[in-house]
Design an enzyme around this catalytic site. Structure first.
Site, PDB file in Angstrom:
ATOM      1  N   GLN A 135      -3.180  -4.708   8.718  1.00  0.00           N
ATOM      2  CA  GLN A 135      -4.307  -3.359   8.313  1.00  0.00           C
ATOM      3  C   GLN A 135      -5.495  -3.523   9.150  1.00  0.00           C
ATOM      4  O   GLN A 135      -6.134  -2.619   9.464  1.00  0.00           O
ATOM      5  CB  GLN A 135      -4.483  -3.477   7.028  1.00  0.00           C
ATOM      6  CG  GLN A 135      -5.008  -2.274   6.250  1.00  0.00           C
ATOM      7  CD  GLN A 135      -5.530  -2.530   4.954  1.00  0.00           C
ATOM      8  OE1 GLN A 135      -5.184  -3.502   4.243  1.00  0.00           O
ATOM      9  NE2 GLN A 135      -6.300  -1.432   4.292  1.00  0.00           N
ATOM     10  N   SER A 170      -7.139  -2.416   0.342  1.00  0.00           N
ATOM     11  CA  SER A 170      -5.913  -2.049  -0.231  1.00  0.00           C
ATOM     12  C   SER A 170      -5.195  -2.711  -1.394  1.00  0.00           C
ATOM     13  O   SER A 170      -5.058  -3.879  -1.137  1.00  0.00           O
ATOM     14  CB  SER A 170      -4.981  -1.509   0.823  1.00  0.00           C
ATOM     15  OG  SER A 170      -3.631  -1.177   0.310  1.00  0.00           O
ATOM     16  N   HIS A 172      -2.400  -2.422  -1.861  1.00  0.00           N
ATOM     17  CA  HIS A 172      -1.041  -2.949  -1.432  1.00  0.00           C
ATOM     18  C   HIS A 172      -0.924  -4.464  -0.778  1.00  0.00           C
ATOM     19  O   HIS A 172       0.138  -5.032  -0.896  1.00  0.00           O
ATOM     20  CB  HIS A 172      -0.520  -1.825  -0.308  1.00  0.00           C
ATOM     21  CG  HIS A 172       0.089  -0.687  -0.980  1.00  0.00           C
ATOM     22  ND1 HIS A 172       1.181  -0.459  -1.693  1.00  0.00           N
ATOM     23  CD2 HIS A 172      -0.575   0.598  -1.016  1.00  0.00           C
ATOM     24  CE1 HIS A 172       1.261   0.724  -1.870  1.00  0.00           C
ATOM     25  NE2 HIS A 172       0.319   1.422  -1.824  1.00  0.00           N
ATOM     26  N   ASP A 179       4.432   2.272  -4.111  1.00  0.00           N
ATOM     27  CA  ASP A 179       4.424   3.626  -4.030  1.00  0.00           C
ATOM     28  C   ASP A 179       6.013   4.039  -4.265  1.00  0.00           C
ATOM     29  O   ASP A 179       6.750   3.754  -3.649  1.00  0.00           O
ATOM     30  CB  ASP A 179       4.068   4.284  -2.631  1.00  0.00           C
ATOM     31  CG  ASP A 179       2.591   4.040  -2.300  1.00  0.00           C
ATOM     32  OD1 ASP A 179       1.968   3.641  -3.359  1.00  0.00           O
ATOM     33  OD2 ASP A 179       2.132   3.890  -1.157  1.00  0.00           O
ATOM     34  N   GLU A 227      -3.117   9.900  -7.009  1.00  0.00           N
ATOM     35  CA  GLU A 227      -1.836   9.748  -6.221  1.00  0.00           C
ATOM     36  C   GLU A 227      -0.831   9.395  -7.498  1.00  0.00           C
ATOM     37  O   GLU A 227      -0.884   8.555  -7.885  1.00  0.00           O
ATOM     38  CB  GLU A 227      -1.966   8.495  -5.578  1.00  0.00           C
ATOM     39  CG  GLU A 227      -2.737   8.639  -4.239  1.00  0.00           C
ATOM     40  CD  GLU A 227      -2.855   7.521  -3.239  1.00  0.00           C
ATOM     41  OE1 GLU A 227      -2.009   6.158  -3.783  1.00  0.00           O
ATOM     42  OE2 GLU A 227      -3.333   7.441  -2.168  1.00  0.00           O
ATOM     43  N   HIS A 230       1.401   6.089  -6.894  1.00  0.00           N
ATOM     44  CA  HIS A 230       0.931   4.736  -6.848  1.00  0.00           C
ATOM     45  C   HIS A 230       0.915   4.073  -8.074  1.00  0.00           C
ATOM     46  O   HIS A 230       0.346   4.285  -8.973  1.00  0.00           O
ATOM     47  CB  HIS A 230      -0.365   4.841  -6.054  1.00  0.00           C
ATOM     48  CG  HIS A 230      -0.991   3.441  -5.813  1.00  0.00           C
ATOM     49  ND1 HIS A 230      -0.880   3.169  -4.659  1.00  0.00           N
ATOM     50  CD2 HIS A 230      -1.540   2.521  -6.701  1.00  0.00           C
ATOM     51  CE1 HIS A 230      -1.738   1.549  -4.598  1.00  0.00           C
ATOM     52  NE2 HIS A 230      -1.895   1.349  -5.924  1.00  0.00           N
TER      53      HIS A 230
HETATM   54 ZN   LIG Z   1       0.005   3.357  -2.594  1.00  0.00          ZN
END
Ligand SMILES: [Zn+2]
Length: 256
Positions: A135, A170, A172, A179, A227, A230
């Site tokens: 990232q 993030s 993640h 997701d 979102e 998510h």
């Molecule tokens: Zn996400």
């Protein structure tokens, strides 16, 4: 007598090829069934229709105490709270054999998706763990590109951060965020929340320790637009309270 014996022998001779034929047919059937089974298996894998069975991955660090570390599951990651560079996460490969997630969230994720599957729903995990270093590379490439166009570092950083999460910011990268989309509607857009899969996930995720991390009308707190796809693992206790009260992880952590 001699003639009759001859006739029997002749019949026997005729019978032999017929038996062979039957045997060949059976063999053909077995082969066809085998290859069809493999083809179906491949198709299922390709489309992500994989039965989520934690048992299959018993060797990958699924111990009884997984899910017990509540504090780790409640880690807050956002633009103000980036993950430390040396943040370590124990990863396991998901049953789709593509994505990875934190071992802690693995079993609850499988249980949740299996429960939905039993209701006739089909999910696809389209994003899970993301490496901080990767990232950082992507982010810095964008910053450098803007600087080449005359932006100062600060302005370039700010500009890129509008579209991309800065490194470490993030969720993640914790391996606890996934997701999840409907198999037959894989777009990350406003339409996702109208799929049966998403409606079911939002209704049942807390039972498995997951929350809808970026709800509608909470953008001022999360700093992330809504979102519907998510989902974040926080453990069952926190998830039930967060989803029942319709609050965010930020608000929950302030209260405890
Ligand atoms: Zn996400």
């Amino acid at each position: 007598m001699y003639q009759r014996q001859n006739a029997i022998q002749r019949r026997k001779k005729k019978k032999a090829p017929r038996c062979l034929g039957k045997l060949l047919l059976i063999l053909l059937w077995v082969a066809a069934a085998f290859f069809m089974g493999r083809a179906v298996g491949k198709a299922e894998k390709y489309y992500g229709i994989v039965e989520y069975q934690p048992e299959e991955f018993g060797e990958q660090g699924l111990e009884d105490d997984l899910g017990g570390d509540e504090a780790e599951a409640l880690i807050l990651v956002n633009k103000e709270n980036p993950l430390p560079d040396d943040y370590e996460v124990e990863l396991v490969t998901l049953p789709d054999r593509v994505h990875k997630g934190a071992s802690q969230a693995y079993e609850p994720l499988c249980e949740m998706l299996n429960a939905g599957r039993r209701e006739g729903l089909a999910f696809e995990v389209c994003s899970a763990y993301r490496d901080i270093e990767r990232q950082r590379q992507l982010f810095e490439e964008d910053v450098v590109a803007l600087m080449a166009r005359g932006y100062s570092y600060e302005r370039a950083y700010e500009e890129v951060a509008k579209e991309t999460m800065p490194p470490g910011c993030s969720e993640h990268s914790t391996g606890l965020a996934f997701d999840i989309v409907a198999l037959d509607y894989q777009l990350l857009d406003a339409g996702q929340e109208r799929t049966e899969e998403n409606i079911w996930l939002r209704e049942h995720c807390a039972e498995y320790g997951f929350i809808l991390r970026y709800p509608k009308d909470k953008e001022d707190i999360t700093q992330i637009s809504y979102e519907s796809w998510h989902f974040r693992y926080v453990g069952e206790k926190a998830a039930k309270e967060i989803m029942e009260r319709g609050i965010t992880l930020e608000e929950y952590l302030k209260d405890i």
